[in-house]
Design a protein around this motif. Sequence first.
Motif, PDB file in Angstrom:
ATOM      1  N   GLN A   1      83.071  50.615  64.441  1.00  0.00           N
ATOM      2  CA  GLN A   1      82.093  50.370  65.502  1.00  0.00           C
ATOM      3  C   GLN A   1      82.440  49.078  66.217  1.00  0.00           C
ATOM      4  O   GLN A   1      82.685  48.052  65.588  1.00  0.00           O
TER       5      GLN A   1
ATOM      6  N   THR B   1      87.778  57.580  71.346  1.00  0.00           N
ATOM      7  CA  THR B   1      87.392  57.200  69.998  1.00  0.00           C
ATOM      8  C   THR B   1      88.574  57.223  69.042  1.00  0.00           C
ATOM      9  O   THR B   1      88.858  56.253  68.360  1.00  0.00           O
ATOM     10  N   CYS B   2      89.292  58.343  69.002  1.00  0.00           N
ATOM     11  CA  CYS B   2      90.390  58.465  68.043  1.00  0.00           C
ATOM     12  C   CYS B   2      91.759  58.265  68.675  1.00  0.00           C
ATOM     13  O   CYS B   2      92.755  58.094  67.973  1.00  0.00           O
TER      14      CYS B   2
ATOM     15  N   TYR C   1      86.076  62.667  64.697  1.00  0.00           N
ATOM     16  CA  TYR C   1      86.409  61.474  63.933  1.00  0.00           C
ATOM     17  C   TYR C   1      85.541  60.268  64.297  1.00  0.00           C
ATOM     18  O   TYR C   1      85.808  59.164  63.854  1.00  0.00           O
ATOM     19  N   LYS C   2      84.495  60.475  65.120  1.00  0.00           N
ATOM     20  CA  LYS C   2      83.733  59.324  65.605  1.00  0.00           C
ATOM     21  C   LYS C   2      82.983  58.601  64.490  1.00  0.00           C
ATOM     22  O   LYS C   2      82.733  57.418  64.591  1.00  0.00           O
ATOM     23  N   ASP C   3      82.633  59.303  63.417  1.00  0.00           N
ATOM     24  CA  ASP C   3      81.959  58.637  62.306  1.00  0.00           C
ATOM     25  C   ASP C   3      82.922  57.758  61.513  1.00  0.00           C
ATOM     26  O   ASP C   3      82.500  56.795  60.878  1.00  0.00           O
TER      27      ASP C   3
ATOM     28  N   CYS D   1      91.143  61.234  73.833  1.00  0.00           N
ATOM     29  CA  CYS D   1      89.857  60.808  73.292  1.00  0.00           C
ATOM     30  C   CYS D   1      89.850  59.291  73.160  1.00  0.00           C
ATOM     31  O   CYS D   1      90.788  58.706  72.608  1.00  0.00           O
TER      32      CYS D   1
ATOM     33  N   THR E   1      85.623  62.410  74.047  1.00  0.00           N
ATOM     34  CA  THR E   1      85.035  61.329  73.280  1.00  0.00           C
ATOM     35  C   THR E   1      83.663  61.692  72.715  1.00  0.00           C
ATOM     36  O   THR E   1      83.357  61.396  71.562  1.00  0.00           O
ATOM     37  N   SER E   2      82.836  62.360  73.496  1.00  0.00           N
ATOM     38  CA  SER E   2      81.483  62.670  73.039  1.00  0.00           C
ATOM     39  C   SER E   2      81.466  63.690  71.906  1.00  0.00           C
ATOM     40  O   SER E   2      80.522  63.729  71.129  1.00  0.00           O
TER      41      SER E   2
ATOM     42  N   CYS F   1      84.039  63.991  69.546  1.00  0.00           N
ATOM     43  CA  CYS F   1      85.122  63.645  68.640  1.00  0.00           C
ATOM     44  C   CYS F   1      84.696  63.882  67.195  1.00  0.00           C
ATOM     45  O   CYS F   1      83.671  63.351  66.745  1.00  0.00           O
TER      46      CYS F   1
ATOM     47  N   ALA G   1      85.554  56.118  62.928  1.00  0.00           N
ATOM     48  CA  ALA G   1      86.086  55.053  63.773  1.00  0.00           C
ATOM     49  C   ALA G   1      85.270  53.778  63.590  1.00  0.00           C
ATOM     50  O   ALA G   1      84.060  53.824  63.364  1.00  0.00           O
TER      51      ALA G   1
END
Length: 184
Positions: free
Chosen positions: A54, A34-35, A48-50, A32, A43-44, A46, A52
């Motif tokens: 920006q 993002t994480c 944990y994207k919130d 991923c 990645t789309s 994930c 990570a």
Amino acid sequence: MDLPTGTKAEESKVAGDNLAQLGKAGAVLMVCRTCGKKGDHWTSRCPYKDLAPQTDAFVDKPPASDTTVAAPGAGKAAYVPPSMRPGAERASGSDMRRRNDENSVRVTNLSEDTREPDLLELFRPFGAVTRVYVAIDQKTGMSRGFGFVNFVNREDAERAINKLNGYGYDSLILRVEWATPRAT
């Protein structure tokens, strides 16, 4: 209605779970972006994207100092091509386009049908030819009546001039002489 196993309804239910199945089957899992973890998500999706941080810039973007160099006397940094940067070799570009005009022969009074392979065939018996050029009219596509032949050795060019000047070729009498260098 009972559907037999392997039908489209069953396949679509299983399709969403492909990543989990790949991990169990021993296939290579994607990392991923993002994480940075290998796992059952991309990645789309994930989880944990919130969390990570920006970022607005691309990760692979080169720093600005590599592509721009302050031009002498300029207040702002301006793009300078690699060939113009300090320490770059200057001779490579202009010398490659320069050709040896010392061994160049000008041929005039060529017929409209004459092409470069014809001149090459005519001049090759006198020595090694490096370049043959026949001037072609852009609108008609016919020869403009003159051309140039470059030889490796000056002696070969001199022999060609002596033998072919006044030679009858394609119902015309050729005029062969030393080419005058171009004014630059």
